[in-house]
Motif scaffolding. Structure first.
Motif, PDB file in Angstrom:
ATOM      1  N   ARG A 100       0.724  -1.151   0.137  1.00 31.07           N
ATOM      2  CA  ARG A 100      -0.126  -0.111  -0.007  1.00 31.07           C
ATOM      3  C   ARG A 100       0.877   1.290   0.077  1.00 31.07           C
ATOM      4  NH1 ARG A 100      -4.419  -2.260   4.741  1.00 31.07           N
ATOM      5  NH2 ARG A 100      -4.395  -4.264   3.936  1.00 31.07           N
ATOM      6  N   ALA A 101       2.088   1.179   0.589  1.00 32.02           N
ATOM      7  CA  ALA A 101       2.988   2.319   0.992  1.00 32.02           C
ATOM      8  C   ALA A 101       3.569   2.733  -0.485  1.00 32.02           C
ATOM      9  CB  ALA A 101       3.934   1.811   1.824  1.00 32.02           C
ATOM     10  N   SER A 109       2.286   3.642  -3.463  1.00 31.55           N
ATOM     11  CA  SER A 109       1.736   4.578  -4.065  1.00 31.55           C
ATOM     12  C   SER A 109       1.341   5.870  -3.012  1.00 31.55           C
ATOM     13  CB  SER A 109       0.312   4.113  -4.517  1.00 31.55           C
ATOM     14  OG  SER A 109      -0.397   3.439  -3.684  1.00 31.55           O
ATOM     15  N   LEU A 110       1.669   5.789  -1.882  1.00 28.84           N
ATOM     16  CA  LEU A 110       1.402   6.592  -0.816  1.00 28.84           C
ATOM     17  C   LEU A 110       2.291   7.320  -0.015  1.00 28.84           C
ATOM     18  CD1 LEU A 110      -0.963   7.494   1.234  1.00 28.84           C
ATOM     19  CD2 LEU A 110      -0.489   5.451   2.404  1.00 28.84           C
ATOM     20  N   LEU A 111       3.449   6.779   0.306  1.00 28.93           N
ATOM     21  CA  LEU A 111       4.262   7.395   1.079  1.00 28.93           C
ATOM     22  C   LEU A 111       5.374   8.189   0.254  1.00 28.93           C
ATOM     23  CD1 LEU A 111       5.305   4.776   3.834  1.00 28.93           C
ATOM     24  CD2 LEU A 111       3.866   6.716   3.785  1.00 28.93           C
ATOM     25  N   PRO A 112       6.024   7.926  -0.913  1.00 29.12           N
ATOM     26  CA  PRO A 112       6.942   8.674  -1.666  1.00 29.12           C
ATOM     27  C   PRO A 112       6.480  10.124  -2.016  1.00 29.12           C
ATOM     28  CG  PRO A 112       6.982   6.553  -2.560  1.00 29.12           C
ATOM     29  CD  PRO A 112       5.718   6.502  -1.750  1.00 29.12           C
ATOM     30  N   ARG A 113       7.114  11.071  -2.454  1.00 30.42           N
ATOM     31  CA  ARG A 113       6.809  12.350  -2.730  1.00 30.42           C
ATOM     32  C   ARG A 113       5.988  12.468  -4.027  1.00 30.42           C
ATOM     33  NH1 ARG A 113       9.808  15.764  -5.709  1.00 30.42           N
ATOM     34  NH2 ARG A 113      11.658  14.444  -5.547  1.00 30.42           N
ATOM     35  N   HIS A 156      -0.977  14.705   2.724  1.00 25.98           N
ATOM     36  CA  HIS A 156      -0.386  13.552   3.268  1.00 25.98           C
ATOM     37  C   HIS A 156       0.125  12.463   2.130  1.00 25.98           C
ATOM     38  CE1 HIS A 156      -1.672  14.441   7.178  1.00 25.98           C
ATOM     39  NE2 HIS A 156      -2.814  14.661   6.800  1.00 25.98           N
ATOM     40  N   GLY A 157      -0.348  12.236   1.125  1.00 23.53           N
ATOM     41  CA  GLY A 157       0.124  11.315  -0.041  1.00 23.53           C
ATOM     42  C   GLY A 157       1.200  11.960  -0.920  1.00 23.53           C
ATOM     43  N   PRO A 158       1.280  11.559  -1.892  1.00 24.66           N
ATOM     44  CA  PRO A 158       2.050  12.318  -3.199  1.00 24.66           C
ATOM     45  C   PRO A 158       1.517  13.590  -3.408  1.00 24.66           C
ATOM     46  CG  PRO A 158       1.513   9.793  -3.756  1.00 24.66           C
ATOM     47  CD  PRO A 158       0.727  10.049  -2.497  1.00 24.66           C
TER      48      PRO A 158
END
Ligand code: SF4
Lengths: 475, 234
Positions: free
Chosen positions: B159-160, B162-166, B223-225
């Protein structure tokens, strides 16, 4: 009852709502923008009436068979490794959640925006038990720092301006940059990332639970609900028992209605559906999952003439078109559920005693009913509330007696509902001077003392509202 | 006990409804309308791709179109454009067929720090994703109307990513395009009926994260990209 926001009287709340000049401006511009977004999206969707009909059909069927669908949902979630707790009351829900947090020896809990957790007073309950609770939705995070309750379902910090937000960040978190929204948001992102990564438990609400497979869906733009459901090892979803969609296809229609009616978007940035725990070979997502299903007064509404109030998908469209909300702001409702739906729902969930003025916070212009994507007859339900308050409970304060008699009379003539806008004009007549109401009875007085509230025009309140918007835009 | 308080709770609900509790699958009466099936009903894949591309402007997303042979090049340009010094990507069975596997090798040779999502690395995947500049995944189903990529997250597609990277890049095989969420929902429903349980997380992603919580100004990237590129591949 935690559904109430505070002890100030309804009139005091209206008073402070009106005196807060920024808030009134913010509320009306937000209303205008949400509303035009909604109209645009509805237009693009083409046959909007068909969509509303479909939505209404889904919600009616679901609520009529809610016991079966709740059973199916709990079976499916449990098959996928989740634990399900049915809570009759707010206290039971809070106690269960507190026990999970205690068992995990969790110190830090991250949350994403949720009306139901607000309704049951979960944050207070967790904090009393010694946990640190962090709201991760940008607007909620801001409010939490200031210990302020939310004023709008979709954008909870609507009543704060960016200077106030900068102040808050500076005094509470040592923020040093400008009040540019982007800089404020970047700061929040950095601060909150740390919280996500160190949290032991994540708590979310639920937009729709797909009962056929046990998927809990979240509809968000910021991405915090994804973080809350991906990073902590233990996750808890809390839902009002009516938030069900029997199938994925039903969920899809309801999500489309929600995003269009709420913010005028075809879809929000994220629609996320999580099912139970992460699988054997997966590394993110919770290893322990809990679903808490909350009644807290909802079952009392089933089987009554107000049952369709439970069809609500919390889109806030009715709030965005409400001329009363526009003038008094969200806090005046003294409930976590503001606006027309709040005026219908709050007395049902929490009794009439503390909320008997709410059904009067409406001009019965029917704009709410027209806006509702699942066709809840909101203004008719408000009339029913008034009738019940006046006729059965006999609790009407003297100053409002006259207004109530007027309303009760209309309510007893069903044909009059359709004429409500015209009737409102007639009923307000004694206080009308040059089409502006100076001193209305009861709750109206709260705002007419400060600001002139235009009377419903001869055509209808809705067209008045439109022309007022045009005037504001300088057309 | 994995389900608590159910019987008394549901009995109370049934009592209020004034009938016995329903425990067997209930009948659905048919709907009177189905407007969701009307959207882009007769569109070809190319027309759907056009709709998607047009909608990307609304959702603050860069849209590129290319072929399989050009894909590595377009990916490289996009990663460079995002100043990508570290990249995390899903371990997808399509990686080889689309020439992405060799592209990732090339990335590493060019000095870009790279992580292919790998369950045996455990929590390290998330730590890497948190500091990564770019996350890359395939889209499993792509919704033309709303500009949405659908990911069935699994052990190779955390899940991370598509979520955590800039920033985030979605590779969209043209064949994954459908008119709208209706078709994706039907696919999941049918699969579930056929005994294929839905993945533990289905992510419908529409552009970068955003918020309007500060004075109703749209802020893209919360919070996301912060930035998102879709690459439609013929
Ligand atoms: S009552 Fe209708 S319009 Fe109001 S929030 Fe609920 S669904 Fe939306």
């Amino acid at each position: 009852m935690p559904i109430k926001l505070g002890e100030a009287s309804y009139k005091e709340r209206i008073q402070s709502g009106i005196e807060n000049d920024f808030m009134r401006g913010a509320v009306s511009s937000a209303q205008g923008r949400f509303r035009s977004g909604r109209l645009k999206a509805a237009e693009e969707l083409g046959n909007w009436e068909d969509w509303r009909t479909r939505g209404e059909e889904i919600r009616t069927h679901t609520l009529e068979n809610i016991d079966f669908y709740l059973q199916q949902l709990s079976d499916e979630v449990s098959k996928r490794g989740g634990k399900v707790f049915f809570a009759e009351t707010a206290e039971e829900a809070n106690e269960y959640i507190n026990n999970v947090v205690k068992e995990k020896e969790a110190k830090k809990v991250v949350k994403s925006k949720s009306m139901v957790t607000e309704e049951i007073g979960l944050n207070e309950a967790l904090e009393e038990a010694g946990s640190e609770v962090i709201e991760t939705d940008l607007g909620e995070w801001i409010l939490q720092m200031d210990e302020d309750p939310p004023s709008h379902i979709v954008t909870p910090a609507l009543h704060k301006n960016k200077e106030q937000i900068r102040e808050t960040f500076a005094s509470k978190k040592g923020y040093k940059n400008s009040d540019m929204p982007e800089e404020l948001a970047t700061f929040a992102r950095e601060q909150l990332r740390k919280e996500f990564l160190s949290a032991d438990v994540g708590i979310t609400g639920c937009n729709f639970a797909v009962t056929e497979s046990g998927a809990i869906t979240f509809v968000t733009n910021e991405g915090n609900a994804r973080l809350v459901t991906s990073l902590p090892d233990t996750q808890i979803s809390v839902m009002g028992m009516e938030r069900l969609a029997p199938t994925w296809e039903d969920m899809e229609v309801l999500v489309s209605l929600l995003t269009r009616a709420a913010v005028g978007q075809k879809l929000t940035s994220y629609v996320t559906a999580i099912t139970g725990t992460r699988l054997e070979d997966e590394v993110d997502g919770p290893e322990e999952y809990h679903l808490v299903i909350v009644d807290n007064g909802r079952s009392k509404i089933l089987g009554t003439e107000f049952q369709s109030a439970l069809h609500c998908i919390r889109c806030a469209a009715c709030i965005n078109v409400c001329p009363v909300y526009r003038h008094v702001g969200g806090h005046s409702y003294n409930s976590v559920y503001p606006g027309p739906i709040g005026a219908v729902l709050t007395p049902l969930l929490d009794g009439y005693d503390d909320h008997k003025e709410l059904p009067y916070a409406s001009t019965l212009c029917a704009a709410c009913t027209d806006a509702c994507p699942v066709k809840i007859p909101l203004h008719e339900q408000l009339i029913r509330h008034r009738e019940i308050i006046v006729e059965r409970e006999k609790k009407s304060p003297k100053s409002e007696q006259m207004m109530m008699e007027g309303f009760a009379q209309w309510a007893s003539h069903p044909a009059a509902y359709k004429l409500s806008a015209r009737m409102a004009r007639t009923s307000l007549k004694p206080w009308t001077k040059d089409e502006i109401i100076k001193n209305g009875p009861g709750p109206l007085k709260g705002w007419t003392d400060v600001r002139d509230f235009p009377a419903p025009s001869k055509q209808s309140f809705r067209s008045w509202f439109k022309s007022r918007q045009k005037k504001e835009r300088g057309q | 006990m994995s389900i608590q308080n159910r019987d008394s709770f549901l009995q109370n609900v049934a009592n209020h409804l004034g009938r016995p509790r329903k425990t067997e699958q209930v009948e659905r009466s048919s709907f009177t309308v189905a407007p969701q099936w009307e959207v882009f009903k007769d569109h070809t894949q190319d027309e759907l791709a056009d709709e998607l591309e047009a909608h990307c402007k609304v959702i603050h997303t860069t849209c590129k179109r290319t072929t399989v042979s050009e894909l590595p090049h377009v990916l490289w340009e996009t990663v460079k454009g995002y100043d990508g010094k570290s990249v995390i990507a899903s371990d997808d069975k399509r990686n080889d067929a689309f020439g992405v596997t060799s592209f990732y090798k090339e990335l590493e040779e060019q000095g870009v720090e790279f992580q292919l999502w790998n369950p045996s690395d455990g929590h390290y995947n998330m730590e890497f994703a948190e500091r990564a500049d770019v996350g890359i995944t395939f889209s499993d189903i792509t919704l033309a109307e709303s500009g949405t990529v659908t990911l069935f997250n699994n052990s190779g597609n955390g899940r991370a990513i598509s979520l955590l990277p800039r920033t985030y890049i979605a590779i969209i095989p043209k064949s994954t395009l459908v008119p709208r969420m209706t078709q994706a929902a039907k696919h999941i429903h049918d699969a579930n009926q056929d005994g294929h349980p839905v993945s533990s997380c289905v992510s419908f992603i529409t552009g970068p994260s955003n918020s309007a919580d500060i004075e109703m100004n749209l802020i893209v990237g919360v919070h996301g990209p912060v930035e998102v590129t879709y690459i439609i591949v013929e």
